[in-house]
Motif scaffolding. Structure first.
Motif, mmCIF file in Angstrom:
data_model
loop_
_atom_site.group_PDB
_atom_site.id
_atom_site.type_symbol
_atom_site.label_atom_id
_atom_site.label_comp_id
_atom_site.label_asym_id
_atom_site.label_seq_id
_atom_site.Cartn_x
_atom_site.Cartn_y
_atom_site.Cartn_z
ATOM 1 N N GLY A 275 22.647 51.001 103.506
ATOM 2 C CA GLY A 275 23.640 51.390 104.508
ATOM 3 C C GLY A 275 22.985 52.026 105.717
ATOM 4 O O GLY A 275 23.305 51.696 106.867
ATOM 5 N N LEU A 276 22.042 52.943 105.475
ATOM 6 C CA LEU A 276 21.313 53.581 106.570
ATOM 7 C C LEU A 276 20.462 52.576 107.338
ATOM 8 O O LEU A 276 20.377 52.634 108.570
ATOM 9 C CB LEU A 276 20.428 54.700 106.010
ATOM 10 C CG LEU A 276 21.153 55.958 105.532
ATOM 11 C CD1 LEU A 276 20.230 56.816 104.673
ATOM 12 C CD2 LEU A 276 21.673 56.766 106.721
ATOM 13 N N ALA A 277 19.833 51.654 106.617
ATOM 14 C CA ALA A 277 18.988 50.649 107.270
ATOM 15 C C ALA A 277 19.806 49.732 108.171
ATOM 16 O O ALA A 277 19.394 49.400 109.284
ATOM 17 C CB ALA A 277 18.243 49.831 106.211
ATOM 18 N N ILE A 278 20.985 49.326 107.695
ATOM 19 C CA ILE A 278 21.840 48.431 108.474
ATOM 20 C C ILE A 278 22.391 49.154 109.707
ATOM 21 O O ILE A 278 22.319 48.662 110.831
ATOM 22 C CB ILE A 278 23.005 47.900 107.614
ATOM 23 C CG1 ILE A 278 22.479 46.994 106.488
ATOM 24 C CG2 ILE A 278 24.007 47.120 108.483
ATOM 25 C CD1 ILE A 278 23.513 46.670 105.430
ATOM 26 N N ALA A 279 22.963 50.348 109.482
ATOM 27 C CA ALA A 279 23.580 51.087 110.588
ATOM 28 C C ALA A 279 22.545 51.537 111.612
ATOM 29 O O ALA A 279 22.856 51.651 112.805
ATOM 30 C CB ALA A 279 24.331 52.301 110.045
ATOM 31 N N VAL B 86 30.772 49.768 110.480
ATOM 32 C CA VAL B 86 31.797 49.466 109.472
ATOM 33 C C VAL B 86 31.229 48.574 108.374
ATOM 34 O O VAL B 86 31.474 48.799 107.177
ATOM 35 C CB VAL B 86 33.024 48.796 110.136
ATOM 36 C CG1 VAL B 86 33.991 48.278 109.074
ATOM 37 C CG2 VAL B 86 33.734 49.794 111.050
ATOM 38 N N PHE B 87 30.453 47.560 108.759
ATOM 39 C CA PHE B 87 29.836 46.683 107.764
ATOM 40 C C PHE B 87 28.937 47.483 106.826
ATOM 41 O O PHE B 87 29.002 47.332 105.595
ATOM 42 C CB PHE B 87 29.022 45.586 108.454
ATOM 43 C CG PHE B 87 28.258 44.700 107.499
ATOM 44 C CD1 PHE B 87 28.915 43.730 106.755
ATOM 45 C CD2 PHE B 87 26.895 44.853 107.330
ATOM 46 C CE1 PHE B 87 28.223 42.925 105.853
ATOM 47 C CE2 PHE B 87 26.185 44.054 106.446
ATOM 48 C CZ PHE B 87 26.857 43.091 105.708
ATOM 49 N N ALA B 88 28.094 48.345 107.401
ATOM 50 C CA ALA B 88 27.190 49.165 106.591
ATOM 51 C C ALA B 88 27.978 50.122 105.707
ATOM 52 O O ALA B 88 27.625 50.346 104.537
ATOM 53 C CB ALA B 88 26.244 49.949 107.502
ATOM 54 N N GLY B 89 29.071 50.683 106.247
ATOM 55 C CA GLY B 89 29.898 51.611 105.482
ATOM 56 C C GLY B 89 30.601 50.949 104.310
ATOM 57 O O GLY B 89 30.700 51.535 103.226
ATOM 58 N N VAL B 90 31.088 49.730 104.524
ATOM 59 C CA VAL B 90 31.733 48.991 103.436
ATOM 60 C C VAL B 90 30.712 48.682 102.342
ATOM 61 O O VAL B 90 30.978 48.862 101.142
ATOM 62 C CB VAL B 90 32.385 47.692 103.954
ATOM 63 C CG1 VAL B 90 32.839 46.803 102.788
ATOM 64 C CG2 VAL B 90 33.579 48.022 104.853
#
Length: 250
Positions: A100-104, A115-119
Protein backbone atom coordinates in the motif's frame (compact mmCIF):
# COMPACT_ATOMS: atom_id res chain seq x y z
CA UNK A 1 -27.28 -14.79 13.21
CA UNK A 2 -26.96 -15.19 17.03
CA UNK A 3 -26.80 -18.69 18.51
CA UNK A 4 -28.61 -19.60 21.74
CA UNK A 5 -25.65 -21.54 23.12
CA UNK A 6 -22.88 -19.27 21.83
CA UNK A 7 -19.90 -18.73 24.09
CA UNK A 8 -19.78 -15.19 25.41
CA UNK A 9 -16.67 -13.04 24.98
CA UNK A 10 -16.20 -10.70 27.94
CA UNK A 11 -13.51 -8.10 27.28
CA UNK A 12 -11.01 -7.03 29.94
CA UNK A 13 -11.13 -3.20 29.87
CA UNK A 14 -7.44 -2.70 30.69
CA UNK A 15 -6.38 -5.01 27.83
CA UNK A 16 -8.72 -3.19 25.45
CA UNK A 17 -7.00 0.08 26.42
CA UNK A 18 -3.59 -1.59 26.05
CA UNK A 19 -4.48 -2.81 22.55
CA UNK A 20 -5.42 0.76 21.61
CA UNK A 21 -2.18 2.19 23.00
CA UNK A 22 -0.11 -0.37 21.05
CA UNK A 23 -2.01 0.59 17.89
CA UNK A 24 -1.30 4.29 18.54
CA UNK A 25 2.41 3.59 19.10
CA UNK A 26 2.58 1.53 15.90
CA UNK A 27 0.72 4.20 13.93
CA UNK A 28 2.93 7.03 15.20
CA UNK A 29 6.08 5.02 14.46
CA UNK A 30 4.83 4.19 10.95
CA UNK A 31 4.06 7.86 10.22
CA UNK A 32 7.51 8.90 11.42
CA UNK A 33 9.20 6.27 9.25
CA UNK A 34 7.03 7.01 6.20
CA UNK A 35 8.56 10.50 6.00
CA UNK A 36 11.68 8.85 4.57
CA UNK A 37 9.80 7.37 1.57
CA UNK A 38 9.39 10.54 -0.54
CA UNK A 39 12.72 11.86 0.79
CA UNK A 40 14.65 8.78 -0.41
CA UNK A 41 17.40 9.52 -2.92
CA UNK A 42 17.87 5.95 -4.14
CA UNK A 43 15.79 2.85 -4.78
CA UNK A 44 17.50 1.04 -1.90
CA UNK A 45 16.68 3.86 0.53
CA UNK A 46 13.10 3.95 -0.64
CA UNK A 47 12.68 0.19 -0.24
CA UNK A 48 14.15 0.29 3.28
CA UNK A 49 11.76 3.09 4.23
CA UNK A 50 8.75 1.22 2.79
CA UNK A 51 9.68 -2.01 4.59
CA UNK A 52 10.26 -0.21 7.91
CA UNK A 53 7.05 1.85 7.76
CA UNK A 54 5.01 -1.12 6.50
CA UNK A 55 6.33 -3.37 9.26
CA UNK A 56 5.49 -0.76 11.91
CA UNK A 57 2.00 -0.23 10.53
CA UNK A 58 1.11 -3.82 9.64
CA UNK A 59 3.03 -5.55 12.40
CA UNK A 60 2.57 -3.05 15.22
CA UNK A 61 -0.47 -0.85 14.67
CA UNK A 62 -2.60 -3.68 13.26
CA UNK A 63 -1.32 -7.23 13.89
CA UNK A 64 0.03 -6.79 17.43
CA UNK A 65 -3.06 -4.79 18.35
CA UNK A 66 -5.20 -7.64 17.01
CA UNK A 67 -3.63 -10.34 19.18
CA UNK A 68 -3.52 -8.21 22.33
CA UNK A 69 -7.22 -7.49 21.75
CA UNK A 70 -7.79 -11.24 21.32
CA UNK A 71 -6.14 -11.72 24.71
CA UNK A 72 -8.65 -9.20 26.10
CA UNK A 73 -11.50 -11.55 25.12
CA UNK A 74 -12.28 -13.89 28.02
CA UNK A 75 -14.31 -16.97 27.12
CA UNK A 76 -15.47 -19.96 29.15
CA UNK A 77 -13.38 -22.37 27.07
CA UNK A 78 -9.60 -22.72 26.73
CA UNK A 79 -8.09 -21.11 23.61
CA UNK A 80 -4.75 -21.74 21.91
CA UNK A 81 -3.38 -20.49 18.58
CA UNK A 82 -2.05 -22.32 15.54
CA UNK A 83 1.49 -20.97 15.08
CA UNK A 84 1.49 -21.32 11.27
CA UNK A 85 -1.73 -19.36 10.77
CA UNK A 86 -0.67 -16.80 13.35
CA UNK A 87 2.60 -16.21 11.47
CA UNK A 88 0.71 -16.09 8.15
CA UNK A 89 -1.61 -13.40 9.51
CA UNK A 90 1.44 -11.32 10.49
CA UNK A 91 2.91 -11.67 7.00
CA UNK A 92 -0.40 -10.69 5.36
CA UNK A 93 -0.69 -7.59 7.57
CA UNK A 94 2.84 -6.35 7.00
CA UNK A 95 3.11 -7.15 3.28
CA UNK A 96 -0.25 -5.52 2.47
CA UNK A 97 0.87 -2.34 4.28
CA UNK A 98 4.23 -2.35 2.48
CA UNK A 99 2.53 -2.69 -0.91
CA UNK A 100 0.00 0.00 0.00
CA UNK A 101 2.80 2.41 0.90
CA UNK A 102 4.76 1.48 -2.23
CA UNK A 103 1.77 2.07 -4.51
CA UNK A 104 0.63 5.32 -2.89
CA UNK A 105 4.19 6.66 -2.70
CA UNK A 106 5.22 5.93 -6.28
CA UNK A 107 5.42 8.79 -8.76
CA UNK A 108 3.06 11.74 -8.41
CA UNK A 109 0.73 11.49 -5.41
CA UNK A 110 -2.94 11.37 -6.55
CA UNK A 111 -6.37 10.38 -5.22
CA UNK A 112 -6.92 7.55 -7.70
CA UNK A 113 -3.65 5.93 -6.72
CA UNK A 114 -4.40 6.57 -3.03
CA UNK A 115 -7.80 4.87 -3.20
CA UNK A 116 -6.42 1.89 -5.13
CA UNK A 117 -3.59 1.48 -2.61
CA UNK A 118 -6.04 1.90 0.29
CA UNK A 119 -8.41 -0.75 -1.04
CA UNK A 120 -5.51 -3.17 -1.56
CA UNK A 121 -4.16 -2.49 1.92
CA UNK A 122 -7.61 -2.60 3.55
CA UNK A 123 -8.40 -5.99 2.04
CA UNK A 124 -5.02 -7.22 3.26
CA UNK A 125 -5.75 -5.96 6.78
CA UNK A 126 -9.13 -7.70 6.68
CA UNK A 127 -7.41 -10.89 5.54
CA UNK A 128 -4.96 -10.52 8.43
CA UNK A 129 -7.80 -10.25 10.93
CA UNK A 130 -9.78 -13.26 9.73
CA UNK A 131 -6.72 -15.47 9.21
CA UNK A 132 -5.80 -14.53 12.80
CA UNK A 133 -9.30 -15.59 13.85
CA UNK A 134 -8.89 -18.85 11.96
CA UNK A 135 -5.73 -19.50 14.00
CA UNK A 136 -7.87 -19.91 17.15
CA UNK A 137 -7.94 -23.47 18.46
CA UNK A 138 -10.82 -24.22 20.82
CA UNK A 139 -13.65 -26.72 21.30
CA UNK A 140 -16.11 -24.53 19.41
CA UNK A 141 -17.14 -23.67 15.86
CA UNK A 142 -16.95 -20.06 14.65
CA UNK A 143 -19.91 -18.55 12.81
CA UNK A 144 -19.94 -15.11 11.19
CA UNK A 145 -22.54 -12.40 10.66
CA UNK A 146 -21.63 -11.45 7.09
CA UNK A 147 -23.09 -7.95 7.42
CA UNK A 148 -20.65 -7.18 10.22
CA UNK A 149 -17.82 -8.90 8.31
CA UNK A 150 -18.50 -6.55 5.39
CA UNK A 151 -18.64 -3.59 7.79
CA UNK A 152 -15.26 -4.54 9.28
CA UNK A 153 -13.79 -4.75 5.77
CA UNK A 154 -15.21 -1.33 4.88
CA UNK A 155 -13.73 0.17 8.06
CA UNK A 156 -10.35 -1.39 7.18
CA UNK A 157 -10.41 0.12 3.67
CA UNK A 158 -11.40 3.61 4.88
CA UNK A 159 -8.81 3.44 7.68
CA UNK A 160 -6.14 2.38 5.16
CA UNK A 161 -6.94 5.25 2.78
CA UNK A 162 -6.77 7.73 5.67
CA UNK A 163 -3.52 6.17 6.97
CA UNK A 164 -1.86 6.40 3.55
CA UNK A 165 -2.97 10.00 3.06
CA UNK A 166 -1.58 10.91 6.48
CA UNK A 167 1.67 9.06 5.77
CA UNK A 168 2.43 11.28 2.76
CA UNK A 169 0.94 14.59 3.91
CA UNK A 170 2.00 15.07 7.53
CA UNK A 171 5.34 16.28 8.82
CA UNK A 172 4.88 17.84 12.26
CA UNK A 173 5.28 15.57 15.30
CA UNK A 174 2.08 16.86 16.96
CA UNK A 175 0.11 16.37 13.75
CA UNK A 176 1.43 12.83 13.53
CA UNK A 177 0.58 12.10 17.16
CA UNK A 178 -2.97 13.39 16.75
CA UNK A 179 -3.34 11.35 13.58
CA UNK A 180 -1.98 8.26 15.36
CA UNK A 181 -4.71 8.65 17.99
CA UNK A 182 -7.32 8.70 15.21
CA UNK A 183 -5.73 5.75 13.41
CA UNK A 184 -5.76 3.78 16.67
CA UNK A 185 -9.51 4.34 16.95
CA UNK A 186 -10.02 3.21 13.33
CA UNK A 187 -7.89 0.07 13.70
CA UNK A 188 -9.62 -0.87 16.96
CA UNK A 189 -12.99 -0.17 15.36
CA UNK A 190 -12.17 -2.62 12.57
CA UNK A 191 -11.01 -5.30 15.02
CA UNK A 192 -13.90 -5.08 17.46
CA UNK A 193 -16.43 -4.95 14.62
CA UNK A 194 -14.84 -8.14 13.28
CA UNK A 195 -15.04 -9.71 16.73
CA UNK A 196 -18.70 -8.72 17.02
CA UNK A 197 -19.28 -10.53 13.70
CA UNK A 198 -18.12 -13.83 15.24
CA UNK A 199 -20.06 -16.19 17.46
CA UNK A 200 -18.54 -19.31 18.99
CA UNK A 201 -20.68 -22.41 19.45
CA UNK A 202 -19.38 -25.36 21.52
CA UNK A 203 -18.85 -28.50 19.44
CA UNK A 204 -17.91 -30.96 22.17
CA UNK A 205 -14.46 -31.59 20.68
CA UNK A 206 -12.73 -31.38 24.07
CA UNK A 207 -9.30 -30.02 24.92
CA UNK A 208 -7.51 -32.28 22.41
CA UNK A 209 -8.18 -29.63 19.77
CA UNK A 210 -5.63 -27.42 21.57
CA UNK A 211 -2.77 -29.85 20.87
CA UNK A 212 0.11 -28.22 19.03
CA UNK A 213 -1.15 -24.69 19.65
CA UNK A 214 0.37 -21.90 21.73
CA UNK A 215 -1.36 -20.57 24.83
CA UNK A 216 -3.27 -17.37 24.10
CA UNK A 217 -1.97 -15.66 27.25
CA UNK A 218 1.64 -16.52 26.45
CA UNK A 219 1.29 -15.48 22.80
CA UNK A 220 -0.43 -12.20 23.57
CA UNK A 221 2.03 -11.08 26.21
CA UNK A 222 5.02 -12.18 24.11
CA UNK A 223 3.71 -10.14 21.19
CA UNK A 224 3.18 -7.13 23.46
CA UNK A 225 6.69 -7.20 24.94
CA UNK A 226 8.52 -7.84 21.65
CA UNK A 227 6.41 -5.44 19.57
CA UNK A 228 6.69 -2.59 22.07
CA UNK A 229 10.48 -2.97 22.24
CA UNK A 230 10.86 -3.13 18.45
CA UNK A 231 8.50 -0.20 17.82
CA UNK A 232 10.28 1.91 20.43
CA UNK A 233 13.61 1.25 18.71
CA UNK A 234 12.16 2.00 15.27
CA UNK A 235 10.54 5.19 16.57
CA UNK A 236 13.78 6.50 18.06
CA UNK A 237 15.60 5.68 14.81
CA UNK A 238 12.95 7.47 12.77
CA UNK A 239 13.05 10.56 14.99
CA UNK A 240 16.86 10.73 14.85
CA UNK A 241 16.93 10.40 11.05
CA UNK A 242 14.20 13.02 10.67
CA UNK A 243 16.17 15.41 12.87
CA UNK A 244 19.31 14.77 10.81
CA UNK A 245 17.42 15.58 7.59
CA UNK A 246 16.12 18.81 9.13
CA UNK A 247 19.63 19.87 10.13
CA UNK A 248 20.92 19.18 6.61
CA UNK A 249 18.13 21.34 5.13
CA UNK A 250 18.95 24.30 7.40
Amino acid sequence: MPHDHAIQCVHEPYLVVLSYLVSVLGSFTALQLAVAIPAATSVAQRMRAIVAAGAAMGGGAIWAMHFIAMLACNMDVPVAYDIGLTALSAVIGMVSCMFGLAIAGSGVFGWGKLVFAGVFMGLGVTGMHYSGMAAMLMPADTHYDMTLVAASGAIAVVASIVALWLAFNLRGAMQMFGSALVMGVAVCGMHYTGMAAASFVPNGAGDTVLAGGMSGDYLGMSIFVVTTAVLAGMLVTGLVRQRQRQLVEI
